[in-house]
Motif scaffolding. Structure first.
Motif, PDB file in Angstrom:
ATOM      1  N   GLY A   1       0.422  -1.116  -0.230  1.00  0.00           N
ATOM      2  CA  GLY A   1      -0.411  -0.433   0.412  1.00  0.00           C
ATOM      3  C   GLY A   1       0.892   1.592   0.317  1.00  0.00           C
ATOM      4  O   GLY A   1       0.845   2.503  -0.085  1.00  0.00           O
ATOM      5  N   ILE A   2       2.191   1.012   0.044  1.00  0.00           N
ATOM      6  CA  ILE A   2       3.106   2.611   0.053  1.00  0.00           C
ATOM      7  C   ILE A   2       2.727   3.162  -1.011  1.00  0.00           C
ATOM      8  O   ILE A   2       2.789   2.669  -2.962  1.00  0.00           O
ATOM      9  N   ARG A   3       2.596   4.264  -1.550  1.00  0.00           N
ATOM     10  CA  ARG A   3       2.315   4.956  -2.925  1.00  0.00           C
ATOM     11  C   ARG A   3       2.698   6.267  -3.559  1.00  0.00           C
ATOM     12  O   ARG A   3       3.251   6.117  -4.884  1.00  0.00           O
ATOM     13  N   TYR A   4       4.057   6.317  -1.821  1.00  0.00           N
ATOM     14  CA  TYR A   4       5.148   7.940  -2.872  1.00  0.00           C
ATOM     15  C   TYR A   4       6.928   6.470  -2.147  1.00  0.00           C
ATOM     16  O   TYR A   4       6.835   5.867  -1.186  1.00  0.00           O
TER      17      TYR A   4
ATOM     18  N   PHE B   1      14.207   3.898 -15.005  1.00  0.00           N
ATOM     19  CA  PHE B   1      14.360   2.191 -14.590  1.00  0.00           C
ATOM     20  C   PHE B   1      12.211   3.731 -13.680  1.00  0.00           C
ATOM     21  O   PHE B   1      11.231   2.973 -13.877  1.00  0.00           O
ATOM     22  N   LEU B   2      12.456   4.798 -13.797  1.00  0.00           N
ATOM     23  CA  LEU B   2      11.214   4.966 -12.474  1.00  0.00           C
ATOM     24  C   LEU B   2      10.220   5.170 -13.732  1.00  0.00           C
ATOM     25  O   LEU B   2       8.919   4.661 -13.510  1.00  0.00           O
ATOM     26  N   TYR B   3      10.558   5.778 -14.402  1.00  0.00           N
ATOM     27  CA  TYR B   3       9.380   6.607 -15.999  1.00  0.00           C
ATOM     28  C   TYR B   3       9.220   5.330 -16.099  1.00  0.00           C
ATOM     29  O   TYR B   3       8.200   4.930 -16.575  1.00  0.00           O
TER      30      TYR B   3
ATOM     31  N   LYS C   1       6.402   3.706 -13.853  1.00  0.00           N
ATOM     32  CA  LYS C   1       5.619   4.690 -13.909  1.00  0.00           C
ATOM     33  C   LYS C   1       5.464   5.530 -12.485  1.00  0.00           C
ATOM     34  O   LYS C   1       3.948   6.222 -12.174  1.00  0.00           O
ATOM     35  N   LEU C   2       7.199   5.788 -12.069  1.00  0.00           N
ATOM     36  CA  LEU C   2       6.880   6.403 -10.429  1.00  0.00           C
ATOM     37  C   LEU C   2       7.747   7.962 -10.370  1.00  0.00           C
ATOM     38  O   LEU C   2       7.800   8.203  -9.847  1.00  0.00           O
TER      39      LEU C   2
END
Length: 554
Positions: free
Chosen positions: A262-265, A320-322, A325-326
């Motif tokens: 449930g972590i979002r950030y 990697f983050l893109y 989708k982060l």
């Protein structure tokens, strides 16, 4: 309920009371309240025995029984309960035993009645959108096989037919993977370690923590100059004659685990050392087939070697983050708590980092407004006793934090502070529309500077350095699951207050909500000026619930 015997007494009290074993209980009886759907509501049943009674069984009878958890409020030692020069809004300043860990009650062990000591049982009711609205009676009983019923208390909880809105505040409590491995005696990122990490993350999420410190490399936090913390590095690095290559499989597993929990950030661990950004964090790489430390305290952060490493690594990380989708859920750190004299080093570090981040925000704990005004950090996180200049400047999406030195006037959560001082932060976050809240100690089970690991059930002040209650919110459980604390539960209540105020705002408008908050106060509510009494908080939250109920029923 039947009258208690003269040898055993009980009293229902609110979650904002702290029950000390070495003093009489002066808390007023509290046996009626309301809550919204989706809320975790808590109260306590305090009990006193004239002589030793072990074991005492504790049971609950209610239509909400399947949603209720009973825990025993344990006592934790404190050698350093507060700083010198503290204010008057404390419970006591003496060393001793303080109520804090919420210990599971084992059916075979029950709880202990000890001679002429007040203790308490923590009662938590987990409500969701399917919970039946209306009034529910909750009866908690104490009994033994030989004596039968000793006593008990009944509590009436009204469930209001309105769900709490989703939490919008970003909330992080720094997560220390090394402390988990050290305490449980397991290898870093072994399967056992991953399982325990996941349990601790799930508990964090349950309590409103929706951002997680992610150790790309071992975080350079609370580490003695020249010293090292246990390596907890998610990124695999290989160095050869062609430069660096990077393996991100562990990082991907971390992110997947966090999403499931449930972590979002995600906040990525600091790329430069604490208090000045002068050095690199410890980074381990494979060199000629061996694992070696390639950067650390001996690395000049502004030197070409570390800059070259970052110029190679950051594009790989950002891509990697893109891919994951982060990009809108990622935050970065440069250095924790730099001072004004550290600006040259911080500026150099900021230029290197932000050149690759494609607008993803940098956030750091900052005391001086100059760091923001000079464009060195996009998301300043001032402490709640240094926040006024940032508020006056109108910094958008402002965060705040507190730690060991915020012990005068402002909210905090040390053992010796009233729980109302802890919970008040929720209303303050609402009034000043904070975007986030940060704290450094979810599970820091080391001494200051991480010189050695500690047992948090015995040492609660990081080895006589941080007032008890600053360094961690959870204790280690026997089964690899965290044991929560009063302070963690009460801060969650503050976050629920924030969400209830947001719900009420959607019904009556922000101006009316602000009027409700400050009605009858001698001066406007600030981070330094606020009601100190638990009764004010409890009554105010009841008025918020009543206003919500009135508007949804019209």
């Amino acid at each position: 309920m039947p009258e208690p015997t003269k040898l055993f007494e009980t009293r229902g009290i609110s979650s904002l009371e702290k029950v000390f074993a070495d003093q009489d209980l002066d808390a007023v009886a509290y046996n009626r309240a309301s809550a919204l759907q989706g809320e975790a509501y808590a109260f306590q049943v305090a009990y006193w025995a004239a002589s030793t009674i072990v074991p005492i069984s504790v049971s609950v009878d209610s239509t909400l029984a399947d949603r209720i958890t009973l825990r025993s409020v344990g006592l934790a030692p404190s050698d350093l309960p507060c700083q010198s020069g503290h204010d008057e809004n404390i419970l006591r300043e003496t060393p001793g035993l303080y109520p804090d860990p919420l210990l599971p009650i084992k059916p075979t062990a029950g709880v202990a009645g000890l001679p002429k000591q007040w203790r308490s049982v923590w009662v938590t009711i987990e409500l969701d959108e399917n919970t039946a609205i209306g009034k529910h009676l909750i009866t908690v009983r104490f009994s033994t096989e030989t004596e039968g019923l000793l006593g008990g208390e009944s509590f009436e909880l009204e469930v209001i037919g309105a769900p709490l809105p989703e939490q919008t505040l970003i909330h992080t409590e720094w997560f220390h993977c090394d402390c988990l491995a050290q305490y449980y005696g397991i290898e870093v990122f072994s399967e056992a370690h991953w399982q325990i990490i996941e349990q601790y993350v799930k508990t964090a999420v349950k309590h409103g923590i929706n951002m997680l410190l992610t150790p790309l490399f071992t975080p350079p936090l609370d580490t003695a100059v020249g010293g090292e913390r246990l390596t907890v590095q998610l990124v695999e690095v290989k160095k050869d004659g062609n430069g660096y290559s990077f393996g991100l499989s562990r990082l991907k597993r971390w992110i997947d685990m966090c999403h499931t929990a449930g972590i979002r950030y995600f906040e990525f661990s600091h790329f430069f050392t604490q208090w000045g950004a002068k050095h690199a964090p410890k980074i381990i790489a494979e060199v000629d087939g061996e694992q070696k430390r390639i950067f650390g305290w001996d690395t000049d952060a502004a030197g070409e070697a570390y800059k070259d490493f970052l110029h190679q690594f950051l594009p790989v990380l950002v891509a990697f983050l893109y891919e994951q989708k982060l990009e809108k859920h990622s935050y970065f750190h440069i250095s924790d708590e730099p001072l004004l004299e550290h600006r040259p080093w911080y500026r150099s570090a900021s230029e290197v980092l932000t050149a690759h981040l494609k607008g993803m925000p940098v956030m750091d704990a900052i005391t001086n407004l100059e760091y923001y005004e000079e464009g060195l950090v996009k998301r300043p996180v001032p402490a709640n006793n240094h926040i006024e200049p940032f508020l006056e400047r109108g910094v958008p999406e402002l965060w705040t934090y507190y730690c060991c030195v915020q012990y005068k006037e402002v909210s905090n959560r040390f053992f010796n502070m009233p729980s109302a001082r802890n919970r008040m932060m929720g209303i303050q976050l609402y009034k000043f529309q904070m975007a986030g809240f940060l704290h450094w100690g979810y599970n820091f089970w080391n001494t200051r500077y991480s010189l050695k690991a500690i047992d948090p059930y015995r040492i609660t002040d990081a080895g006589f350095h941080f007032p008890s209650g600053d360094a961690f919110l959870v204790y280690p459980g026997e089964d690899g699951r965290p044991v929560e604390s009063i302070r963690m539960e009460v801060f969650q209540e503050g976050l629920q207050d924030l969400r209830a105020l947001q719900l009420l705002e959607s019904l009556i408008g922000r101006d009316q909500v602000l009027e409700m908050i400050e009605e009858g106060l001698p001066e406007p509510l600030t981070f330094r000026s606020y009601p100190k009494e638990a009764a004010w908080l409890l009554n105010f939250r009841e008025s918020v619930n009543a206003a919500i109920k009135a508007h949804i029923n019209n």
